[in-house]
Every structure is written in structure tokens, then in C-alpha cells.
Design an enzyme around this catalytic site. Structure first.
Site, PDB file in Angstrom:
ATOM      1  N   ARG A 248     -13.339 102.737  49.092  1.00 46.91           N
ATOM      2  CA  ARG A 248     -12.361 102.759  47.991  1.00 46.91           C
ATOM      3  C   ARG A 248     -13.119 102.899  46.673  1.00 46.91           C
ATOM      4  O   ARG A 248     -13.804 101.972  46.250  1.00 46.91           O
ATOM      5  CB  ARG A 248     -11.558 101.449  48.020  1.00 46.91           C
ATOM      6  N   HIS A 252      -8.739  97.978  43.472  1.00 46.19           N
ATOM      7  CA  HIS A 252      -7.598  98.008  44.398  1.00 46.19           C
ATOM      8  C   HIS A 252      -6.397  98.717  43.770  1.00 46.19           C
ATOM      9  O   HIS A 252      -5.746  99.558  44.397  1.00 46.19           O
ATOM     10  CB  HIS A 252      -7.206  96.576  44.805  1.00 46.19           C
ATOM     11  N   TYR A 261     -15.827  91.024  42.386  1.00 41.51           N
ATOM     12  CA  TYR A 261     -16.146  90.793  43.800  1.00 41.51           C
ATOM     13  C   TYR A 261     -17.027  91.846  44.456  1.00 41.51           C
ATOM     14  O   TYR A 261     -17.357  91.720  45.636  1.00 41.51           O
ATOM     15  CB  TYR A 261     -14.852  90.626  44.616  1.00 41.51           C
TER      16      TYR A 261
END
Ligand SMILES: Cc1ncc(C[n+]2csc(CCOP(=O)(O)OP(=O)(O)O)c2C)c(N)n1
Ligand SMILES: [Mg+2]
Length: 331
Positions: A248, A252, A261
Site C-alpha cells: 500500500r 490507509h 506505524y
């Protein structure tokens, strides 16, 4: 000159160029959505970036006139291949009345369009899986020539809906292709904290179907396995589980800050394997694309995205009463 892998798969030069254009269109729409979001013009973006090869490679292997697709929110490349337009995507981004997905009711990424056999999904992840199995069951009972194609993330493959759907499809040998787009994260949760088995595809054996893990950055490899799965489904041999591994490339969603993170050098490293770059290099190496044509295609696509943006921005919103439409039996 490298060997023409696409010809070995029965794909013409024109078809692989079309695949590349669709991948690039998905990327350019997605990038524009982020700009519009940061400019305060659209409320939300959930990206396909990094997954275009898996999405377009897979969708090209299906029959656009017969098969039913149940995409998940990142599947811009899938729905573009099945006939949704850039303007329709932008109408959904701006939540306008003409949005074919939901008339501006739903967040972007909740794809649904009857004429292209794109079945509406819900916000709870993985609910589309049992729906795909149900459509395949109906198709089998009515002896129709159709395959259902359903996608979901690797995090979502832990939901009960996946396991129940896969088991039912395996038992009844239904014509379903389960494609898990493994992009290594479920929001902030890395793959190592999501699965106890090594691969999502390892789960296939539990449901009596073949499982494959393929490079999700390679549209031709994804095309190959999805085509084989579609052929198998049409022969009445049942479902297949395919896991495409990619990364990705964005946070998100537009509401996430991934710096909390994951290390940014991990993202930078993944960008060197960006499927748009690697597929472009392949097409140049086999003489299908060159620098001049690449620029021309990019300019054409930017102009399509510009027009789609302007159209959607100027399009009317629904009247407030429209919110009651489809809620009660009488309009
Ligand atoms: C049932 C349910 N639980 C939680 C959420 C919130 N949520 C939305 S996306 C997401 C992560 C899904 O990760 P993955 O399946 O790997 O897909 P990705 O976003 O990485 O493509 C979560 C937890 C949800 N929409 N539905
Ligand atoms: Mg994921």
C-alpha cells in the site's frame, strides 16, 4: 529485446497497452482525489495506489459481458476495467446526485453499478464475500455462464465472512474467484500480526480449492492465474483463492497518518517496485511503448481527469428529500 511474455499468454500488444492505460488512469484519478481532499473539496480518499497491476491484470482476465464483480474499496482499477468512467468516479468523490454508485449517499470506494454488473458493497469489510458466493450459487442453479469475482484485503481474510463464504463455495463447487489483495497492512497492523499461517493462500486447502500466491506488482502474472481460475470455474470445477502480494503506497486513507506505524524508508523501497514503473519498463523493453507515446498517453489521461473533475465539481447535489428515496416502498 526481452521475450514477449504477454504473447505467450495470448495477449496482443494493443491489449497490454490498454492494460497500462487503465492502470495509469486509476493512478491519476487517485492522485487527483488526494489533491482535491487536501484542498478541502472532497471529504475522503481511499487509494488504489500500488495495487493497480493486481486489479487491472485480474479484471482483464474476466468476461466483461458476463461476469459479476464484487470489488472492495481500493478496486478503482477493477471498476474502470469493467466500464465505470473517470467522470462517474469523480461524481462519487464529490458526492453528487449523478454518482452511479449511490447518488452521493455513500463514501467513495463503495462501488456499485448495475449495467456493468458491479455489485454494491457495504462498509463492514468482507461482507461482499458471501454475496459473491450467493450470486455464484444463483448462476449455477439457473445454469448461466457466469463467474463471480470478489476481492478483499488480507486483514479482511480473518473475518468470518471469508471463511463461511469460501467453505460454502468449496463444498458446492461454485464459480467464484476469491482474490485477496495483500498490501501488507490492515490500517496500522502489519502482516506479521495478522496471520499465523505464512500465506493467505494457505487457507485454500481448508476449503477444498486451489490457492495461489502471486506477485501483485506484475499484471501479467495476475492475469495468468485469474484467467486459469475463470476457465476452471466455467468448467464447473469450482472456486479458486488467489493472493496478490503488493504494497500500500499511500496511508490507509485520507484520514490516516502512516508515519505513526511504519518507517518511511520501507515506503520508499516499495516505491522502487511501483507496478506502474515496472510495467512501463516491460512495455518499453518489448517495443510496445516508447518515451514519446508514454508522454502522449499521460497527457491524454490528465485531460480526461481534468474534464471529469470539472464536470463533477459543477454537477448539482441531490435535493435533501432525495435522502428518503429507496428507503420506503413508495418514493
Ligand atoms: C467489519 C469491519 N471491521 C473493521 C472495519 C474498519 N476497517 C476498515 S478498513 C480496515 C482494514 C482492512 O485491512 P485489509 O483487509 O488488509 O485491507 P486494506 O485496507 O489493507 O486494503 C478496517 C479494520 C470495517 N470497515 N469493518
Ligand atoms: Mg491490507
Amino acid at each position: 529485446m526481452v521475450g514477449k511474455r504477454h504473447q505467450e499468454l495470448g495477449l496482443t500488444d494493443a491489449q497490454v497497452l490498454e492494460m497500462y492505460k487503465t492502470m495509469l488512469l486509476a493512478r491519476r484519478i487517485d492522485e487527483r482525489m488526494w489533491l482535491l481532499n487536501r484542498a478541502g473539496k472532497i471529504p475522503f480518499v481511499i487509494s488504489c495506489q500500488g495495487q493497480e497491476a493486481a486489479q487491472v491484470g485480474a479484471a482483464f482476465a474476466l468476461d466483461k459481458n458476463k461476469d459479476y464483480i464484487l470489488p472492495y474499496y481500493r478496486d478503482l482499477g477493477v471498476v474502470l476495467t469493467f466500464g465505470m468512467t473517470a467522470t462517474e468516479i469523480m461524481l462519487s468523490g464529490f458526492a453528487k446526485l449523478e454518482d452511479p454508485n449511490s447518488g452521493g449517499r455513500q463514501m467513495p470506494g463503495h462501488f456499485g453499478q448495475k449495467k456493468n454488473r458491479i455489485i454494491t458493497g457495504s462498509s463492514p469489510v468482507t461482507t461482499q464475500v458471501p454475496h459473491a458466493v450467493g450470486v455464484a450459487l444463483a448462476g449455477k442453479m439457473e445454469q448461466r455462464d457466469l463467474v463471480t469475482f470478489v476481492t478483499f484485503g488480507e486483514g479482511s481474510s480473518n473475518q468470518g465472512d471469508f471463511h463461511e463464504g469460501a467453505n460454502f463455495a468449496g463444498v458446492h463447487k461454485l464459480p467464484v474467484i476469491f482474490m485477496c489483495e495483500n498490501n501488507k497492512y490492515a490500517i496500522s497492523v502489519p502482516l506479521s500480526k495478522q496471520l499465523a499461517c505464512e500465506r493467505v493462500s494457505d487457507r485454500a486447502i481448508g476449503y477444498g480449492m486451489p490457492g495461489y500466491t502471486v506477485d501483485g506488482n506484475d499484471p501479467l502474472e495476475v492475469y495468468r492465474v485469474v484467467k486459469a481460475a475463470a476457465d476452471r470455474a466455467r468448467r464447473g470445477e469450482g472456486p479458486t483463492l488467489i493472493e496478490t502480494v503488493s504494497y500500500r503506497l499511500t496511508p490507509h486513507s485520507s484520514d490516516d497518518d502512516d508515519r505513526a506505524y511504519r518507517a518511511q524508508d520501507e515506503v520508499a523501497e516499495a516505491k522502487t517496485k511501483d507496478p506502474l514503473l515496472t510495467f512501463c519498463s516491460y512495455l518499453k523493453a518489448v517495443g510496445v511503448l516508447n518515451d514519446v507515446l508514454e508522454r502522449e498517453i499521460n497527457d491524454q489521461i490528465i485531460s480526461v481527469v481534468d474534464k471529469a473533475t470539472d464536470y463533477a465539481e459543477l454537477a448539482p447535489y441531490a435535493e435533501p428529500e432525495h435522502a428518503l428515496k429507496y428507503v420506503y416502498e413508495k418514493e
